[in-house]
Design an enzyme around this catalytic site. Structure first.
Site, PDB file in Angstrom:
ATOM      1  N   GLY A 141       0.841  -1.185   0.000  1.00  0.00           N
ATOM      2  CA  GLY A 141       0.000   0.000   0.000  1.00  0.00           C
ATOM      3  C   GLY A 141       0.878   1.237   0.000  1.00  0.00           C
ATOM      4  O   GLY A 141       2.060   1.169   0.362  1.00  0.00           O
ATOM      5  N   CYS A 168       6.514  -0.311   6.846  1.00  0.00           N
ATOM      6  CA  CYS A 168       6.045   0.860   6.107  1.00  0.00           C
ATOM      7  C   CYS A 168       7.166   1.318   5.183  1.00  0.00           C
ATOM      8  O   CYS A 168       8.334   1.347   5.593  1.00  0.00           O
ATOM      9  CB  CYS A 168       5.681   1.976   7.086  1.00  0.00           C
ATOM     10  SG  CYS A 168       5.131   3.500   6.288  1.00  0.00           S
ATOM     11  N   LEU A 169       6.813   1.680   3.961  1.00  0.00           N
ATOM     12  CA  LEU A 169       7.832   2.133   3.009  1.00  0.00           C
ATOM     13  C   LEU A 169       8.525   3.400   3.484  1.00  0.00           C
ATOM     14  O   LEU A 169       9.646   3.694   3.047  1.00  0.00           O
ATOM     15  CB  LEU A 169       7.194   2.363   1.627  1.00  0.00           C
ATOM     16  CG  LEU A 169       6.570   1.122   0.974  1.00  0.00           C
ATOM     17  CD1 LEU A 169       5.914   1.508  -0.350  1.00  0.00           C
ATOM     18  CD2 LEU A 169       7.610   0.033   0.764  1.00  0.00           C
ATOM     19  N   HIS A 179      -1.813   7.419   7.285  1.00  0.00           N
ATOM     20  CA  HIS A 179      -0.873   8.336   6.628  1.00  0.00           C
ATOM     21  C   HIS A 179      -1.557   9.662   6.287  1.00  0.00           C
ATOM     22  O   HIS A 179      -0.902  10.709   6.257  1.00  0.00           O
ATOM     23  CB  HIS A 179      -0.345   7.715   5.328  1.00  0.00           C
ATOM     24  CG  HIS A 179       0.784   6.749   5.519  1.00  0.00           C
ATOM     25  ND1 HIS A 179       2.011   7.130   5.992  1.00  0.00           N
ATOM     26  CD2 HIS A 179       0.871   5.415   5.285  1.00  0.00           C
ATOM     27  CE1 HIS A 179       2.811   6.071   6.036  1.00  0.00           C
ATOM     28  NE2 HIS A 179       2.149   5.011   5.615  1.00  0.00           N
ATOM     29  N   GLN A 201       3.237   9.968   1.002  1.00  0.00           N
ATOM     30  CA  GLN A 201       4.530   9.279   0.995  1.00  0.00           C
ATOM     31  C   GLN A 201       5.374   9.633  -0.229  1.00  0.00           C
ATOM     32  O   GLN A 201       6.593   9.420  -0.209  1.00  0.00           O
ATOM     33  CB  GLN A 201       4.333   7.764   1.064  1.00  0.00           C
ATOM     34  CG  GLN A 201       3.785   7.306   2.423  1.00  0.00           C
ATOM     35  CD  GLN A 201       3.647   5.803   2.475  1.00  0.00           C
ATOM     36  OE1 GLN A 201       2.635   5.258   2.042  1.00  0.00           O
ATOM     37  NE2 GLN A 201       4.667   5.130   2.969  1.00  0.00           N
ATOM     38  N   HIS A 242      -3.721   1.262   8.159  1.00  0.00           N
ATOM     39  CA  HIS A 242      -2.350   1.786   8.067  1.00  0.00           C
ATOM     40  C   HIS A 242      -2.278   2.907   7.022  1.00  0.00           C
ATOM     41  O   HIS A 242      -1.735   3.989   7.297  1.00  0.00           O
ATOM     42  CB  HIS A 242      -1.401   0.637   7.702  1.00  0.00           C
ATOM     43  CG  HIS A 242       0.015   1.035   7.479  1.00  0.00           C
ATOM     44  ND1 HIS A 242       1.057   0.592   8.251  1.00  0.00           N
ATOM     45  CD2 HIS A 242       0.571   1.865   6.534  1.00  0.00           C
ATOM     46  CE1 HIS A 242       2.188   1.138   7.816  1.00  0.00           C
ATOM     47  NE2 HIS A 242       1.919   1.901   6.766  1.00  0.00           N
ATOM     48  N   GLU A 243      -2.829   2.641   5.824  1.00  0.00           N
ATOM     49  CA  GLU A 243      -2.724   3.641   4.752  1.00  0.00           C
ATOM     50  C   GLU A 243      -3.511   4.908   5.100  1.00  0.00           C
ATOM     51  O   GLU A 243      -3.054   6.022   4.837  1.00  0.00           O
ATOM     52  CB  GLU A 243      -3.190   3.057   3.410  1.00  0.00           C
ATOM     53  CG  GLU A 243      -2.356   1.906   2.896  1.00  0.00           C
ATOM     54  CD  GLU A 243      -0.858   2.164   2.918  1.00  0.00           C
ATOM     55  OE1 GLU A 243      -0.437   3.329   2.729  1.00  0.00           O
ATOM     56  OE2 GLU A 243      -0.110   1.206   3.159  1.00  0.00           O
TER      57      GLU A 243
HETATM   58 NI    NI Z   1       3.059   3.133   5.503  1.00  0.00          NI
END
Ligand code: NI
Length: 173
Positions: free
Chosen positions: A47, A101-102, A147, A52, A143-144
């Site tokens: 995701g 997480c990225l 953000h 991000q 989670h997404e």
């Molecule tokens: Ni993330």
């Protein structure tokens, strides 16, 4: 289309509340989503949220395909684009599991999340998307969407002591 740099924890864009998308059928939103998908896939993520890649809009992309090599009994979520998503908790019982997480590369931590939710939003054609999600699917969406409110998973951890480096093989779990 291009793979964009992913902002990392501490960047101010990751900490602010993102702005509404409004009309998701605008061409610039489609172009942004193409970049989000390409960036997510290049980084092997499940995701990604627009902040991000430095765009402070309430827009997320995610998928959790069955048959994923890291799957742990996950439920299928097709590649989904959600503009201006809203989450309703259906089952407030919290389940804890590992997340990464990225924007927090190379690390993982145990995060409690509501185990069942309903989410709503708009897709790129402006159609309403509404789904009930359980388990891993529900976790990815929570989670997404976090953000979009400037929240990274370490801020959701009940025990920050579980935060670990993924490449540390000097101990057993
Ligand atoms: Ni993330």
């Amino acid at each position: 289309m291009s793979v964009r740099p992913i902002l990392r924890m501490g960047h101010p864009v990751l900490r602010r509340r993102a702005d509404p998308v409004g009309d998701p059928t605008r061409p610039e939103i489609a172009a942004l989503v193409e970049d989000m998908v390409e960036t997510m896939q290049a980084a092997h993520g499940r995701g990604i949220a627009a902040p991000q890649i430095g765009v402070s809009l309430r827009l997320v992309v995610f998928h959790a395909p069955l048959g994923d090599e890291n799957a742990r009994g996950i439920e299928d979520a097709p590649l989904t684009v959600l503009a201006d998503p809203v989450i309703e908790v259906l089952d407030p019982v919290m389940e804890s599991d590992w997340e990464g997480c990225l924007s927090v590369p190379g690390m993982a931590g145990v995060v409690p999340r509501a185990r069942a939710i309903r989410y709503r939003g708009l897709d790129l054609s402006g159609q309403r998307v509404e789904r009930v999600a359980h388990g891993f699917h529900a976790r990815v969406v929570q989670h997404e969407c976090d953000h979009l409110d400037g929240i990274l998973y370490p801020q959701r951890m009940a025990d920050i002591g579980t935060l670990r480096f993924l490449d540390d093989e000097s101990f057993e779990d």
